[in-house]
Design a protein around this motif. Structure first.
Motif, PDB file in Angstrom:
ATOM      1  N   THR A 175      -9.556  18.993  18.910  1.00 41.06           N
ATOM      2  CA  THR A 175      -8.583  18.159  19.617  1.00 41.06           C
ATOM      3  C   THR A 175      -8.771  16.664  19.384  1.00 41.06           C
ATOM      4  O   THR A 175      -7.910  15.875  19.749  1.00 41.06           O
ATOM      5  CB  THR A 175      -8.644  18.427  21.140  1.00 41.06           C
ATOM      6  N   ILE A 176      -9.898  16.267  18.770  1.00 41.08           N
ATOM      7  CA  ILE A 176     -10.145  14.845  18.554  1.00 41.08           C
ATOM      8  C   ILE A 176     -10.452  14.501  17.103  1.00 41.08           C
ATOM      9  O   ILE A 176     -10.808  13.370  16.796  1.00 41.08           O
ATOM     10  CB  ILE A 176     -11.293  14.334  19.450  1.00 41.08           C
ATOM     11  N   CYS A 177     -10.294  15.454  16.191  1.00 39.71           N
ATOM     12  CA  CYS A 177     -10.640  15.183  14.802  1.00 39.71           C
ATOM     13  C   CYS A 177      -9.605  15.784  13.840  1.00 39.71           C
ATOM     14  O   CYS A 177      -8.627  15.170  13.524  1.00 39.71           O
ATOM     15  CB  CYS A 177     -12.049  15.718  14.503  1.00 39.71           C
ATOM     16  N   ARG A 178      -9.831  17.001  13.359  1.00 39.05           N
ATOM     17  CA  ARG A 178      -8.996  17.708  12.388  1.00 39.05           C
ATOM     18  C   ARG A 178      -9.090  17.131  10.974  1.00 39.05           C
ATOM     19  O   ARG A 178      -8.314  17.479  10.098  1.00 39.05           O
ATOM     20  CB  ARG A 178      -7.518  17.761  12.840  1.00 39.05           C
ATOM     21  N   GLY A 179     -10.078  16.227  10.779  1.00 41.74           N
ATOM     22  CA  GLY A 179     -10.237  15.633   9.465  1.00 41.74           C
ATOM     23  C   GLY A 179      -9.013  14.818   9.088  1.00 41.74           C
ATOM     24  O   GLY A 179      -8.113  14.604   9.894  1.00 41.74           O
ATOM     25  N   CYS A 180      -8.965  14.331   7.866  1.00 39.79           N
ATOM     26  CA  CYS A 180      -7.787  13.617   7.368  1.00 39.79           C
ATOM     27  C   CYS A 180      -6.943  14.595   6.573  1.00 39.79           C
ATOM     28  O   CYS A 180      -7.355  15.092   5.521  1.00 39.79           O
ATOM     29  CB  CYS A 180      -8.204  12.439   6.494  1.00 39.79           C
ATOM     30  N   ARG A 181      -5.751  14.859   7.080  1.00 41.63           N
ATOM     31  CA  ARG A 181      -4.872  15.826   6.430  1.00 41.63           C
ATOM     32  C   ARG A 181      -4.365  15.312   5.090  1.00 41.63           C
ATOM     33  O   ARG A 181      -4.109  16.110   4.173  1.00 41.63           O
ATOM     34  CB  ARG A 181      -3.690  16.164   7.345  1.00 41.63           C
ATOM     35  N   ALA A 182      -4.212  13.986   4.947  1.00 47.73           N
ATOM     36  CA  ALA A 182      -3.754  13.432   3.679  1.00 47.73           C
ATOM     37  C   ALA A 182      -4.819  13.584   2.597  1.00 47.73           C
ATOM     38  O   ALA A 182      -4.514  13.923   1.447  1.00 47.73           O
ATOM     39  CB  ALA A 182      -3.394  11.955   3.847  1.00 47.73           C
ATOM     40  N   VAL A 183      -6.080  13.364   2.948  1.00 50.37           N
ATOM     41  CA  VAL A 183      -7.167  13.541   1.983  1.00 50.37           C
ATOM     42  C   VAL A 183      -7.268  15.009   1.583  1.00 50.37           C
ATOM     43  O   VAL A 183      -7.453  15.331   0.399  1.00 50.37           O
ATOM     44  CB  VAL A 183      -8.507  13.053   2.578  1.00 50.37           C
ATOM     45  N   ALA A 184      -7.136  15.900   2.558  1.00 53.52           N
ATOM     46  CA  ALA A 184      -7.175  17.331   2.263  1.00 53.52           C
ATOM     47  C   ALA A 184      -6.045  17.721   1.312  1.00 53.52           C
ATOM     48  O   ALA A 184      -6.264  18.404   0.298  1.00 53.52           O
ATOM     49  CB  ALA A 184      -7.081  18.138   3.561  1.00 53.52           C
ATOM     50  N   TYR A 185      -4.842  17.268   1.624  1.00 53.76           N
ATOM     51  CA  TYR A 185      -3.683  17.599   0.784  1.00 53.76           C
ATOM     52  C   TYR A 185      -3.812  16.971  -0.600  1.00 53.76           C
ATOM     53  O   TYR A 185      -3.523  17.612  -1.615  1.00 53.76           O
ATOM     54  CB  TYR A 185      -2.393  17.131   1.458  1.00 53.76           C
ATOM     55  N   GLY A 186      -4.247  15.715  -0.659  1.00 56.24           N
ATOM     56  CA  GLY A 186      -4.358  15.041  -1.942  1.00 56.24           C
ATOM     57  C   GLY A 186      -5.332  15.712  -2.884  1.00 56.24           C
ATOM     58  O   GLY A 186      -5.162  15.680  -4.100  1.00 56.24           O
ATOM     59  N   ASN A 187      -6.357  16.354  -2.319  1.00 57.37           N
ATOM     60  CA  ASN A 187      -7.364  17.017  -3.147  1.00 57.37           C
ATOM     61  C   ASN A 187      -7.005  18.450  -3.525  1.00 57.37           C
ATOM     62  O   ASN A 187      -7.424  18.940  -4.569  1.00 57.37           O
ATOM     63  CB  ASN A 187      -8.709  17.010  -2.419  1.00 57.37           C
ATOM     64  N   THR A 188      -6.262  19.125  -2.658  1.00 55.35           N
ATOM     65  CA  THR A 188      -6.020  20.555  -2.887  1.00 55.35           C
ATOM     66  C   THR A 188      -4.552  20.941  -2.994  1.00 55.35           C
ATOM     67  O   THR A 188      -4.239  22.034  -3.465  1.00 55.35           O
ATOM     68  CB  THR A 188      -6.618  21.380  -1.731  1.00 55.35           C
ATOM     69  N   GLY A 189      -3.650  20.078  -2.536  1.00 55.65           N
ATOM     70  CA  GLY A 189      -2.244  20.442  -2.491  1.00 55.65           C
ATOM     71  C   GLY A 189      -1.907  21.318  -1.300  1.00 55.65           C
ATOM     72  O   GLY A 189      -0.778  21.777  -1.158  1.00 55.65           O
ATOM     73  N   ASN A 190      -2.882  21.521  -0.406  1.00 53.37           N
ATOM     74  CA  ASN A 190      -2.698  22.379   0.768  1.00 53.37           C
ATOM     75  C   ASN A 190      -3.016  21.588   2.028  1.00 53.37           C
ATOM     76  O   ASN A 190      -4.162  21.184   2.245  1.00 53.37           O
ATOM     77  CB  ASN A 190      -3.601  23.612   0.666  1.00 53.37           C
ATOM     78  N   TYR A 191      -2.016  21.372   2.857  1.00 60.39           N
ATOM     79  CA  TYR A 191      -2.185  20.608   4.090  1.00 60.39           C
ATOM     80  C   TYR A 191      -3.259  21.213   4.983  1.00 60.39           C
ATOM     81  O   TYR A 191      -3.997  20.495   5.668  1.00 60.39           O
ATOM     82  CB  TYR A 191      -0.851  20.545   4.834  1.00 60.39           C
ATOM     83  N   PHE A 192      -3.369  22.527   5.015  1.00 61.67           N
ATOM     84  CA  PHE A 192      -4.287  23.210   5.928  1.00 61.67           C
ATOM     85  C   PHE A 192      -5.689  23.403   5.364  1.00 61.67           C
ATOM     86  O   PHE A 192      -6.524  24.055   5.980  1.00 61.67           O
ATOM     87  CB  PHE A 192      -3.715  24.574   6.339  1.00 61.67           C
ATOM     88  N   SER A 193      -5.951  22.850   4.197  1.00 62.63           N
ATOM     89  CA  SER A 193      -7.291  23.010   3.613  1.00 62.63           C
ATOM     90  C   SER A 193      -8.295  22.136   4.344  1.00 62.63           C
ATOM     91  O   SER A 193      -7.959  21.188   5.057  1.00 62.63           O
ATOM     92  CB  SER A 193      -7.276  22.659   2.129  1.00 62.63           C
ATOM     93  N   ARG A 194      -9.551  22.462   4.181  1.00 66.01           N
ATOM     94  CA  ARG A 194     -10.636  21.732   4.830  1.00 66.01           C
ATOM     95  C   ARG A 194     -10.708  20.305   4.307  1.00 66.01           C
ATOM     96  O   ARG A 194     -10.490  20.052   3.120  1.00 66.01           O
ATOM     97  CB  ARG A 194     -11.958  22.462   4.550  1.00 66.01           C
ATOM     98  N   ASP A 195     -11.000  19.364   5.173  1.00 65.19           N
ATOM     99  CA  ASP A 195     -11.240  17.990   4.755  1.00 65.19           C
ATOM    100  C   ASP A 195     -12.439  17.996   3.807  1.00 65.19           C
ATOM    101  O   ASP A 195     -13.544  18.391   4.194  1.00 65.19           O
ATOM    102  CB  ASP A 195     -11.536  17.110   5.975  1.00 65.19           C
TER     103      ASP A 195
END
Length: 357
Positions: free
Chosen positions: A329-349
């Motif tokens: 609820t206070i983190c979830r990593g950076c979704r843009a960094v995750a997507y930029g590296n894998t092409g998958n929004y739901f991938s691990r930071d």
């Protein structure tokens, strides 16, 4: 026991629109999230003055409907290079929409600065990506000196200056010094964001920090922040935009999540704002270039509350590595960094260092 579904905290105290009003720019930065081709193509169908005013009207209405402060962060390119920018700033002021600039220090003439003051610009964000040699490598010869001069010029007009750095393997060791330089020259806020490998930034893909190196970097910045605080820096100076600060502070015993069912902090994607591109394309985050539609065919309010793709992004329990984490609820990593590296929004930071439990 069956888990309760996570509910995104949709409305906060401020709703922010990052509006890119031009792609024209007098810099060719190495990590720009736009390629030269994208800059040229999106400028062809740029929103008109009246269309931009309609966006401001929507923000004013949205502020009342959501009971929040409506804020537009004008960006680009360089917003100052758009001919009707003074007109748009005045229109925002007249409609009680708060404004800021995410730009660069060119051209900050006395006339331009007076125009910004007259139209109640409350914040001007500039970039410092390292000490002189490093910053100029990223943003062009002379950029470092011009930025320091720009900070002083803006501060002298009473406008809050914020410094933002893009952190990579090439400059992370210089960030403590840049924080001190920012404070010394009058900046009211300092923060940094990780390199996202999109646009021109793809060329720097190999310069992303490893998870453990990034943890070490955050800890070093924490020590610098403590040092500057003892020297008199105000609390608001210390930026902690990156969601992974939560993980560091949890491990240090500084932070304990107090709400495990409602998202109230961390990555802002889908939570407290939208991004609008030059041609009217809407994004959940400018560093994650997946279109939510076009403002010419929808509204900001409809997009934020009813867009199916944005609702999909809010299914935070699907994020790999976050679904079982007590920092959801206070983190979830950076979704843009995750997507930029894998092409998958739901991938691990990719820079989250927490081991699977």
């Amino acid at each position: 026991m069956e888990k309760k579904p996570l509910t995104p905290k949709v409305i906060e105290t401020v709703f922010t629109l990052q509006q890119h009003i031009t792609n024209h720019c007098d810099r060719q930065c190495e990590h720009c999230y736009l390629t030269d081709k994208e800059k040229k193509n999106s400028e062809k169908d740029a929103l008109t003055t009246n269309e931009c005013k309609n966006v401001i009207d929507q923000m004013a209405q949205l502020g009342g409907d959501f009971r929040v402060v409506p804020r537009i962060n004008f960006s680009g390119g360089n917003p100052l290079l758009r001919q009707d920018f003074p007109e748009l700033l005045k229109y925002a002021k007249d409609n009680l929409v708060r404004t800021a600039i995410l730009g660069n220090p060119y051209p900050l003439t006395e006339k331009t600065l007076e125009m910004l003051v007259e139209n109640n610009l409350y914040r001007y964000q500039l970039s410092l990506d390292g000490t002189k040699e490093t910053h100029d490598m990223f943003r062009g010869n002379g950029s470092y000196d011009m930025t320091l001069e720009g900070i002083r010029k803006i501060v002298n007009k009473g406008i809050w200056v914020s410094i933002m750095s893009t952190v990579s393997r090439l400059n992370y060791k210089q960030m403590p010094e840049i924080a001190e330089i920012s404070l010394k020259n009058g900046a009211r806020h300092f923060d940094f964001a990780r390199l996202v490998p999109i646009g021109e930034g793809k060329n720097l893909d190999e310069d992303q920090l490893t998870p453990l190196k990034y943890k070490e970097f955050l800890f070093d910045m924490h020590k610098v922040y403590e040092k500057l605080s003892k020297q008199g820096a105000k609390t608001g100076f210390f930026g902690r935009k990156d969601p992974l600060w939560s993980l560091l502070y949890k491990e240090m015993g500084i932070l304990t999540p107090h709400n495990k069912t409602q998202v109230y902090d961390g990555c802002t994607l889908g939570k407290s704002g939208l991004t609008l591109d030059v041609d009217g394309t809407l994004y959940a985050c400018r560093r994650m270039p997946i279109s939510l539609g076009n403002i010419r065919n929808t509204t900001l309010k409809e997009t934020f509350l009813q867009n199916e793709l944005l609702d999909t992004y809010r299914q935070f329990e699907k994020i790999e590595g976050c679904n079982e984490c007590d920092l959801m609820t206070i983190c979830r990593g950076c979704r843009a960094v995750a997507y930029g590296n894998t092409g998958n929004y739901f991938s691990r930071d990719p820079q989250c260092w927490r081991e699977k439990e």
